[in-house]
Scaffold this active site. Sequence first.
Site, mmCIF file in Angstrom:
data_model
loop_
_atom_site.group_PDB
_atom_site.id
_atom_site.type_symbol
_atom_site.label_atom_id
_atom_site.label_comp_id
_atom_site.label_asym_id
_atom_site.label_seq_id
_atom_site.Cartn_x
_atom_site.Cartn_y
_atom_site.Cartn_z
ATOM 1 N N ASP B 134 0.868 -1.112 0.020
ATOM 2 C CA ASP B 134 0.035 0.013 -0.111
ATOM 3 C C ASP B 134 0.920 1.174 -0.047
ATOM 4 O O ASP B 134 1.632 1.391 0.706
ATOM 5 C CB ASP B 134 -0.842 -0.062 1.279
ATOM 6 C CG ASP B 134 -2.142 0.619 1.069
ATOM 7 O OD1 ASP B 134 -2.423 1.188 -0.210
ATOM 8 O OD2 ASP B 134 -2.570 1.421 2.115
ATOM 9 N N HIS B 141 -4.306 13.870 0.909
ATOM 10 C CA HIS B 141 -4.576 13.095 1.913
ATOM 11 C C HIS B 141 -3.369 13.029 2.963
ATOM 12 O O HIS B 141 -3.719 13.064 4.238
ATOM 13 C CB HIS B 141 -4.976 11.447 1.436
ATOM 14 C CG HIS B 141 -4.780 10.460 2.845
ATOM 15 N ND1 HIS B 141 -5.735 10.233 3.548
ATOM 16 C CD2 HIS B 141 -4.061 9.497 3.034
ATOM 17 C CE1 HIS B 141 -5.855 9.547 4.380
ATOM 18 N NE2 HIS B 141 -4.567 8.912 4.218
ATOM 19 N N ARG B 150 0.397 17.181 13.145
ATOM 20 C CA ARG B 150 1.238 18.261 13.052
ATOM 21 C C ARG B 150 0.883 19.363 12.319
ATOM 22 O O ARG B 150 1.093 19.719 11.286
ATOM 23 C CB ARG B 150 2.587 17.575 12.376
ATOM 24 C CG ARG B 150 3.431 16.543 12.981
ATOM 25 C CD ARG B 150 4.397 15.783 12.210
ATOM 26 N NE ARG B 150 3.961 15.656 10.861
ATOM 27 C CZ ARG B 150 3.372 14.187 10.568
ATOM 28 N NH1 ARG B 150 3.573 13.374 11.531
ATOM 29 N NH2 ARG B 150 2.969 14.233 9.549
ATOM 30 N N GLU B 206 -10.978 4.035 2.989
ATOM 31 C CA GLU B 206 -10.229 4.585 2.249
ATOM 32 C C GLU B 206 -10.131 4.417 0.819
ATOM 33 O O GLU B 206 -10.124 3.266 0.220
ATOM 34 C CB GLU B 206 -8.579 4.261 2.611
ATOM 35 C CG GLU B 206 -8.307 4.759 3.941
ATOM 36 C CD GLU B 206 -6.743 4.986 4.455
ATOM 37 O OE1 GLU B 206 -5.980 4.196 3.745
ATOM 38 O OE2 GLU B 206 -6.284 5.761 5.502
ATOM 39 N N GLU B 208 -8.874 4.096 -2.721
ATOM 40 C CA GLU B 208 -7.558 3.977 -3.465
ATOM 41 C C GLU B 208 -7.853 3.312 -4.837
ATOM 42 O O GLU B 208 -8.800 2.773 -5.153
ATOM 43 C CB GLU B 208 -6.979 3.026 -2.598
ATOM 44 C CG GLU B 208 -6.555 3.575 -1.165
ATOM 45 C CD GLU B 208 -5.466 3.070 -0.436
ATOM 46 O OE1 GLU B 208 -4.483 2.057 -1.243
ATOM 47 O OE2 GLU B 208 -5.418 3.139 0.694
ATOM 48 N N ASP B 240 -9.115 0.543 1.585
ATOM 49 C CA ASP B 240 -8.334 -0.003 2.381
ATOM 50 C C ASP B 240 -8.825 0.368 3.908
ATOM 51 O O ASP B 240 -8.522 1.327 4.606
ATOM 52 C CB ASP B 240 -6.897 0.859 2.355
ATOM 53 C CG ASP B 240 -5.945 0.685 3.471
ATOM 54 O OD1 ASP B 240 -5.781 -0.471 3.819
ATOM 55 O OD2 ASP B 240 -4.953 1.616 3.700
ATOM 56 N N ARG B 244 -9.091 3.613 13.059
ATOM 57 C CA ARG B 244 -8.281 4.729 13.358
ATOM 58 C C ARG B 244 -7.725 4.445 14.706
ATOM 59 O O ARG B 244 -6.511 5.135 15.018
ATOM 60 C CB ARG B 244 -8.860 6.195 13.001
ATOM 61 C CG ARG B 244 -9.413 5.961 11.511
ATOM 62 C CD ARG B 244 -8.433 6.147 10.629
ATOM 63 N NE ARG B 244 -8.914 6.423 9.326
ATOM 64 C CZ ARG B 244 -7.954 6.305 8.145
ATOM 65 N NH1 ARG B 244 -6.808 5.718 8.249
ATOM 66 N NH2 ARG B 244 -8.367 6.376 7.093
ATOM 67 N N GLN B 247 -5.120 2.078 14.969
ATOM 68 C CA GLN B 247 -4.017 2.516 14.360
ATOM 69 C C GLN B 247 -3.062 3.425 15.118
ATOM 70 O O GLN B 247 -1.813 3.516 15.178
ATOM 71 C CB GLN B 247 -4.308 3.252 13.008
ATOM 72 C CG GLN B 247 -3.384 3.416 12.071
ATOM 73 C CD GLN B 247 -3.717 4.131 10.747
ATOM 74 O OE1 GLN B 247 -5.049 4.319 10.285
ATOM 75 N NE2 GLN B 247 -2.815 4.840 9.807
ATOM 76 N N LYS B 260 -5.273 -2.329 9.864
ATOM 77 C CA LYS B 260 -5.345 -2.574 8.233
ATOM 78 C C LYS B 260 -5.689 -3.900 7.868
ATOM 79 O O LYS B 260 -6.247 -4.222 6.869
ATOM 80 C CB LYS B 260 -4.019 -1.910 7.616
ATOM 81 C CG LYS B 260 -3.968 -0.459 7.967
ATOM 82 C CD LYS B 260 -4.608 0.338 7.046
ATOM 83 C CE LYS B 260 -4.083 2.063 7.160
ATOM 84 N NZ LYS B 260 -4.824 2.858 6.297
ATOM 85 N N THR B 264 -9.263 -5.721 3.139
ATOM 86 C CA THR B 264 -9.167 -4.988 2.002
ATOM 87 C C THR B 264 -10.073 -5.276 0.906
ATOM 88 O O THR B 264 -9.735 -6.393 0.611
ATOM 89 C CB THR B 264 -7.521 -4.849 1.745
ATOM 90 O OG1 THR B 264 -6.655 -4.791 2.693
ATOM 91 C CG2 THR B 264 -7.423 -4.023 0.499
ATOM 92 N N THR B 367 -5.013 6.885 -0.404
ATOM 93 C CA THR B 367 -6.069 7.377 -0.143
ATOM 94 C C THR B 367 -5.784 8.835 -1.299
ATOM 95 O O THR B 367 -5.026 9.566 -1.027
ATOM 96 C CB THR B 367 -6.502 8.016 1.248
ATOM 97 O OG1 THR B 367 -6.426 6.904 2.080
ATOM 98 C CG2 THR B 367 -8.061 8.389 1.070
ATOM 99 N N GLU B 381 -10.725 12.366 7.343
ATOM 100 C CA GLU B 381 -10.520 13.709 6.825
ATOM 101 C C GLU B 381 -11.654 14.626 6.726
ATOM 102 O O GLU B 381 -11.787 15.457 7.152
ATOM 103 C CB GLU B 381 -9.879 13.742 5.280
ATOM 104 C CG GLU B 381 -8.385 13.248 5.365
ATOM 105 C CD GLU B 381 -8.332 12.542 3.783
ATOM 106 O OE1 GLU B 381 -7.797 13.420 3.070
ATOM 107 O OE2 GLU B 381 -8.278 11.458 3.638
#
Lengths: 435, 435
Positions: B134, B141, B150, B206, B208, B240, B244, B247, B260, B264, B367, B381
């Site tokens: 992946d 994204h 951040r 996600e 993709e 995907d 969260r 994760q 994950k 999939t 993504t 998002e």
Amino acid sequence: MTAEKGSRSWVESANGHPDFPLANLPLGVFSRDGDEPRGGVAIGNFILDLRAACEAGLFGGEALSAAQAASGNSLNAFFALGATARKSLRGALQELLGEGNSQRERLKGMGESLLQPMDRCQMHVPAKVGDYTDFYVGIHHANNVGKLFRPDNPLLPNYKYVPIGYHGRASTIDVSGATVKRPNGQTLPPGASEPSFGPSKRLDHELELGIWIGQGNARGESIPIGEASGHVAGFCLLNDWSARDLQAWEYQPLGPFLSKSFATSVSPWVVTPEALEPFRCAQPPRPEGDPQPLPYLYDEQDQQHGALDIELEVLLLTDAMREKGLPAQRIALSCTRNMYWTVAQMVTHHSVNGCSLQPGDLFGSGTLSGSSADSLGSLLEITQGGKQPLELASGETRTFLEDGDEIILKARCRREGQASIGFGECRGRVIPASS
Amino acid sequence: MTAEKGSRSWVESANGHPDFPLANLPLGVFSRDGDEPRGGVAIGNFILDLRAACEAGLFGGEALSAAQAASGNSLNAFFALGATARKSLRGALQELLGEGNSQRERLKGMGESLLQPMDRCQMHVPAKVGDYTDFYVGIHHANNVGKLFRPDNPLLPNYKYVPIGYHGRASTIDVSGATVKRPNGQTLPPGASEPSFGPSKRLDHELELGIWIGQGNARGESIPIGEASGHVAGFCLLNDWSARDLQAWEYQPLGPFLSKSFATSVSPWVVTPEALEPFRCAQPPRPEGDPQPLPYLYDEQDQQHGALDIELEVLLLTDAMREKGLPAQRIALSCTRNMYWTVAQMVTHHSVNGCSLQPGDLFGSGTLSGSSADSLGSLLEITQGGKQPLELASGETRTFLEDGDEIILKARCRREGQASIGFGECRGRVIPASS
């Protein structure tokens, strides 16, 4: 279990053999003179050809089914049969190869049609690996590597709760003896603001225990901790070759990728849980203040008996040593008691989200360093990130691996009153990068 | 290329079909009534049975070899043949199914022995996936997710140099339509000092693009950027699925793992590079100040023509919408021009360390969000990490996916003067976690 019946074999080289006495009987896939790879069992300096043994009518019942499943060019079908079939085959093999077997003269008479000289055979990766997962359960390694980045806080907060692991590359798993081509890649040289491209300058080994998965789990169903060890088909040595400069530049935020995917080496022999049974031990107590495992990872029997006591060794053989006729030099002596999590905990954790494990999946334990300076399973740790070169008896020094260097991993189990057994070797020699 | 010869088929439902007109001809693996899965080609509302077509003598020469390779229960052997064989089969299929075919009455007379009604068939994962990788090439994204962690420095320094990727789990790749069981796992609840165990509370999708690898590369040999697109067998949609909360707790320092590996999903039809040729475009110029790709990732032809212009869509269908008879609601409209790296760059980067790619390997793009609020490819998002619930036309809101929710991915290519083609759907419905 017939393991304790008698420890001597009529295959003379097995008696006192450092790796493959009658008490071991690991399985692997071999070929000779380019013929079709097929399953075999290591006994002393020989490989028992399972297909030939089946054809000669040496097995019956469940042992025959198991031997047939292990006769093909991969052990996946054998792994899928699970523990009962594996134990039946082990019992039959111990009977067949035991000193007291009344048919020993007939079997000896079969010569190389039954027992192939190991040194004339080529070994192969023993199973077709569906998925390969590398864990990080060596707590001293995690501490040592963490210290290089975060001196005051080496272990991340999740380490003592989560058996940390990540997916590795299955297509580049090699058997011992395959050369390891130095990878090209991007690195950020010290002080540079932009990356360069070229051969890795910080190529390293990692000393790991490999775990072969036997019976899998249905998709969506996790494996309870009390049943987890029943899903393990066997063990090997694993070298998780690592390009530290590629790794440092690429690994944020999704983890190691090309810094690992160029090569992973495994030893060819699958040492069974039955052979390792005498070398089980209690999981070492967690240090004062560490949390207990969450309930889904806790099983009293696993805590009391689920750890392994296997001695692990790393040797380095350089071109200069070869030229001078020097033997490979041991650069680390460690053991599997440095695992913070048991194998059963790794299996259960991996499946707890419903992920299906399959026969022939491979786990790496993560680097199994000890706490002392002579027990470190990677050059990154030995040289403190390349700052303290390792001085070799040949007069050379190493920060990381040079072309021509060969890394040899070994493993042995010893316990008073038990026949010692070994894993054989996991070797790999570094060759120059593609230009 | 015969793609432009004529766009109409004697299979009436193909003409004007939103996904599968004569210009598309994607391949897949199907079965009917539980019979053996086998290769087929989508045309309108039908699947051309490749085995039946071979047996009826409808192909000759290289097209026949290609059709035979695609007739089994996976497309791996067909992928391994590469572009020339694939183009031969495409040419033969366009001839066979074209309006002008003189044998059309005979072919129509073969009925369902040649053309299976798609709605009576079951689709399967089209290839046995050796390794699944992946990537993370959707720059919006990466920016959006980075901002959650951040705010001042969302993209890490390596992003604009390295096509970031990581290894995924191959054993849990599902075809569209398979349910997705909510995973259990460890999470660190907000404000807690110790983790909890239970069903994920932040389950996400996600959006993709999936990339199927065709011919592989020899171990140790990298694929030059100028040859990379020749190693791609085709494209699909890929979801995907991501937990969260798992994760966030597990991903340091080795990347996503159980968050994950539970599932999939891929769309069943492999859309070929030939079908997508009219929808190639130049790679969008990098923003002012961004570095140029390193030389090993730079090819002028790839920059001018190697990007893809595919419209991507995410729809959500909840239980309440089903009960009220409402249609699925579109929650994102994006496109593949949001890829910071081309597919060729992903292929070359993956192999530059000597890692062997194999036919049937699968890549996810990462993504593919756009820059606007209505083009975001994950709920993470859309809801800014769960802080801004999404309001649905059904009167419901969502932060993350609830049990019963179904995510539907779609893709379409449109260009003036060209027949539009589509990818079909990639659907998955969330079912409750195991207790």
